[in-house]
Design a protein around this motif. Sequence first.
Motif, PDB file in Angstrom:
ATOM      1  N   ARG A  48       0.829  -1.318  -0.206  1.00  0.00           N
ATOM      2  CA  ARG A  48       0.026   0.094   0.229  1.00  0.00           C
ATOM      3  C   ARG A  48       0.915   1.344   0.081  1.00  0.00           C
ATOM      4  N   THR A  49       0.610   2.044  -0.873  1.00  0.00           N
ATOM      5  CA  THR A  49       1.434   3.392  -1.105  1.00  0.00           C
ATOM      6  C   THR A  49       1.221   4.083   0.294  1.00  0.00           C
ATOM      7  N   ILE A  50       2.204   4.822   0.838  1.00  0.00           N
ATOM      8  CA  ILE A  50       1.977   5.625   1.858  1.00  0.00           C
ATOM      9  C   ILE A  50       2.623   6.997   1.617  1.00  0.00           C
ATOM     10  N   ALA A  51       3.361   7.046   0.637  1.00  0.00           N
ATOM     11  CA  ALA A  51       4.071   8.454   0.282  1.00  0.00           C
ATOM     12  C   ALA A  51       4.632   8.536  -1.108  1.00  0.00           C
ATOM     13  N   THR A  52       4.836   9.614  -1.578  1.00  0.00           N
ATOM     14  CA  THR A  52       5.786   9.779  -2.674  1.00  0.00           C
ATOM     15  C   THR A  52       7.082  10.588  -2.298  1.00  0.00           C
ATOM     16  N   VAL A  53       8.174  10.138  -2.491  1.00  0.00           N
ATOM     17  CA  VAL A  53       9.359  10.979  -1.868  1.00  0.00           C
ATOM     18  C   VAL A  53      10.500  11.249  -2.975  1.00  0.00           C
ATOM     19  N   GLU A  54      10.504  12.629  -3.031  1.00  0.00           N
ATOM     20  CA  GLU A  54      11.499  13.526  -3.955  1.00  0.00           C
ATOM     21  C   GLU A  54      12.881  13.550  -3.279  1.00  0.00           C
ATOM     22  N   ILE A  55      13.871  13.317  -3.610  1.00  0.00           N
ATOM     23  CA  ILE A  55      15.153  13.410  -3.113  1.00  0.00           C
ATOM     24  C   ILE A  55      16.145  14.165  -3.806  1.00  0.00           C
ATOM     25  N   SER A  56      17.070  14.803  -3.347  1.00  0.00           N
ATOM     26  CA  SER A  56      18.061  15.656  -4.147  1.00  0.00           C
ATOM     27  C   SER A  56      19.351  14.681  -4.289  1.00  0.00           C
ATOM     28  N   LEU A  57      19.808  14.693  -5.669  1.00  0.00           N
ATOM     29  CA  LEU A  57      20.867  13.675  -6.158  1.00  0.00           C
ATOM     30  C   LEU A  57      22.185  14.587  -5.794  1.00  0.00           C
ATOM     31  N   LYS A  58      22.130  15.705  -5.054  1.00  0.00           N
ATOM     32  CA  LYS A  58      23.214  16.640  -4.674  1.00  0.00           C
ATOM     33  C   LYS A  58      23.654  16.169  -3.442  1.00  0.00           C
ATOM     34  N   ASP A  59      22.806  16.422  -2.553  1.00  0.00           N
ATOM     35  CA  ASP A  59      23.347  15.809  -1.038  1.00  0.00           C
ATOM     36  C   ASP A  59      22.437  15.095  -0.421  1.00  0.00           C
ATOM     37  N   PHE A  60      21.309  14.194  -1.428  1.00  0.00           N
ATOM     38  CA  PHE A  60      20.561  13.211  -0.956  1.00  0.00           C
ATOM     39  C   PHE A  60      19.752  13.485   0.307  1.00  0.00           C
ATOM     40  N   SER A  61      19.252  14.778   0.223  1.00  0.00           N
ATOM     41  CA  SER A  61      18.319  15.177   1.352  1.00  0.00           C
ATOM     42  C   SER A  61      16.799  14.954   0.620  1.00  0.00           C
ATOM     43  N   ILE A  62      15.785  14.999   1.652  1.00  0.00           N
ATOM     44  CA  ILE A  62      14.438  14.845   1.236  1.00  0.00           C
ATOM     45  C   ILE A  62      14.076  16.401   0.701  1.00  0.00           C
ATOM     46  N   ILE A  63      13.451  16.270  -0.324  1.00  0.00           N
ATOM     47  CA  ILE A  63      13.059  17.714  -1.012  1.00  0.00           C
ATOM     48  C   ILE A  63      11.571  17.672  -0.513  1.00  0.00           C
ATOM     49  N   GLN A  64      10.724  16.632  -0.798  1.00  0.00           N
ATOM     50  CA  GLN A  64       9.587  16.462  -0.354  1.00  0.00           C
ATOM     51  C   GLN A  64       9.051  15.106  -0.106  1.00  0.00           C
ATOM     52  N   CYS A  65       8.132  14.857   0.964  1.00  0.00           N
ATOM     53  CA  CYS A  65       7.505  13.495   1.071  1.00  0.00           C
ATOM     54  C   CYS A  65       6.044  13.554   1.196  1.00  0.00           C
ATOM     55  N   ARG A  66       5.189  13.325   0.233  1.00  0.00           N
ATOM     56  CA  ARG A  66       3.969  13.570   0.169  1.00  0.00           C
ATOM     57  C   ARG A  66       3.156  12.278   0.364  1.00  0.00           C
ATOM     58  N   ALA A  67       2.027  12.436   1.224  1.00  0.00           N
ATOM     59  CA  ALA A  67       1.265  11.450   1.318  1.00  0.00           C
ATOM     60  C   ALA A  67       0.199  11.555   0.267  1.00  0.00           C
ATOM     61  N   PHE A  68      -1.112  11.044   0.474  1.00  0.00           N
ATOM     62  CA  PHE A  68      -2.100  10.920  -0.698  1.00  0.00           C
ATOM     63  C   PHE A  68      -2.568  12.513  -0.707  1.00  0.00           C
ATOM     64  N   ALA A  69      -2.948  13.326  -1.631  1.00  0.00           N
ATOM     65  CA  ALA A  69      -3.518  14.503  -1.835  1.00  0.00           C
ATOM     66  C   ALA A  69      -2.348  15.572  -1.392  1.00  0.00           C
ATOM     67  N   ASN A  70      -1.174  15.163  -1.316  1.00  0.00           N
ATOM     68  CA  ASN A  70      -0.203  16.257  -0.780  1.00  0.00           C
ATOM     69  C   ASN A  70      -0.182  16.460   0.578  1.00  0.00           C
ATOM     70  N   LYS A  71      -0.788  15.417   1.357  1.00  0.00           N
ATOM     71  CA  LYS A  71      -0.782  15.651   2.893  1.00  0.00           C
ATOM     72  C   LYS A  71       0.447  15.111   3.208  1.00  0.00           C
ATOM     73  N   VAL A  72       0.776  15.538   4.721  1.00  0.00           N
ATOM     74  CA  VAL A  72       1.917  15.332   5.364  1.00  0.00           C
ATOM     75  C   VAL A  72       1.950  13.780   5.641  1.00  0.00           C
ATOM     76  N   CYS A  73       3.119  13.275   5.444  1.00  0.00           N
ATOM     77  CA  CYS A  73       3.340  11.728   5.529  1.00  0.00           C
ATOM     78  C   CYS A  73       3.741  11.570   7.106  1.00  0.00           C
ATOM     79  N   GLN A  74       3.057  10.626   7.959  1.00  0.00           N
ATOM     80  CA  GLN A  74       3.229  10.253   9.152  1.00  0.00           C
ATOM     81  C   GLN A  74       4.503   9.491   9.291  1.00  0.00           C
ATOM     82  N   TYR A  75       5.067   9.070   8.178  1.00  0.00           N
ATOM     83  CA  TYR A  75       6.317   8.018   8.223  1.00  0.00           C
ATOM     84  C   TYR A  75       7.516   8.952   8.035  1.00  0.00           C
ATOM     85  N   GLN A  76       7.373  10.280   7.535  1.00  0.00           N
ATOM     86  CA  GLN A  76       8.495  11.080   6.994  1.00  0.00           C
ATOM     87  C   GLN A  76       9.717  10.701   7.723  1.00  0.00           C
ATOM     88  N   ASP A  77       9.923  10.480   9.213  1.00  0.00           N
ATOM     89  CA  ASP A  77      10.850  10.495   9.775  1.00  0.00           C
ATOM     90  C   ASP A  77      11.686   8.966   9.620  1.00  0.00           C
TER      91      ASP A  77
END
Length: 233
Positions: free
Chosen positions: A185-214
């Motif tokens: 089951r999809t819980i989030a879509t995660v975009e990371i930077s390929l420069k420093d590998f930090s998370i740019i955004q971590c989106r749950a359904f409909a751009n909501k905050v993902c509770q599993y981000q940490d």
Amino acid sequence: HYIHPVTMFQELLTNSKAETLMKANEIELLRYLCARPTNKAYIDTYWNTIKIANRNGYKVKDSQMWMDYIKMLERMGKDLHSPSLVAPKDLKHAHDEYVEKVNRQRVKEQKEANRKKAEADQAKFEELKGRYIGLSMTDGTIRLHTLDSVAEYYDEGTKQHICVGSSSYYLKEDTLVFTATIGGRTIATVEISLKDFSIIQCRAFANKVCQYQDRIAKIISDNIKMIVERKRA
């Protein structure tokens, strides 16, 4: 005839088609011709069609609808010299029928255009992200894996109600997108930077905050070496 006198007499004295329409009592088309220069150009373009309709006893009662209908016939590749087509018994019915046909044709053409664009985008995507295809990591519960084709980006966007596909994230050179799942089951879509590998955004359904981000951030942090190896490949 509800035509400005100066306009009408200018057209009658300088335009043989206006004179012909007046003599044939095709006042609706004469009014159409006199309305604006673009209309005059359409009269010129479809003059043979107008003559065919007139020879078959057809009187244009709604010039705008009839011209729109004729243009739709042309768009659909129909014969503009066919009396049965250009002189319909029920103009509104024929017009509405071709509106539907043209709309279906536009949808078909758009799908074909989208298909060709997707093919071109897929080639570019593989050039940019091919080394990362199949990349997967997990903490035993949450699994992250890359979106591995343009189609998968669009599917993810549709499923999650986000713009990862429609905004062409697959063509961003310095980022990588993962889908995060638990038990499939999809819980989030995660975009990371390929420069420093930090998370740019971590989106749950409909751009909501993902509770599993940490937890997702830790999975990525624990597997940076794997990403770096792919980047160097």
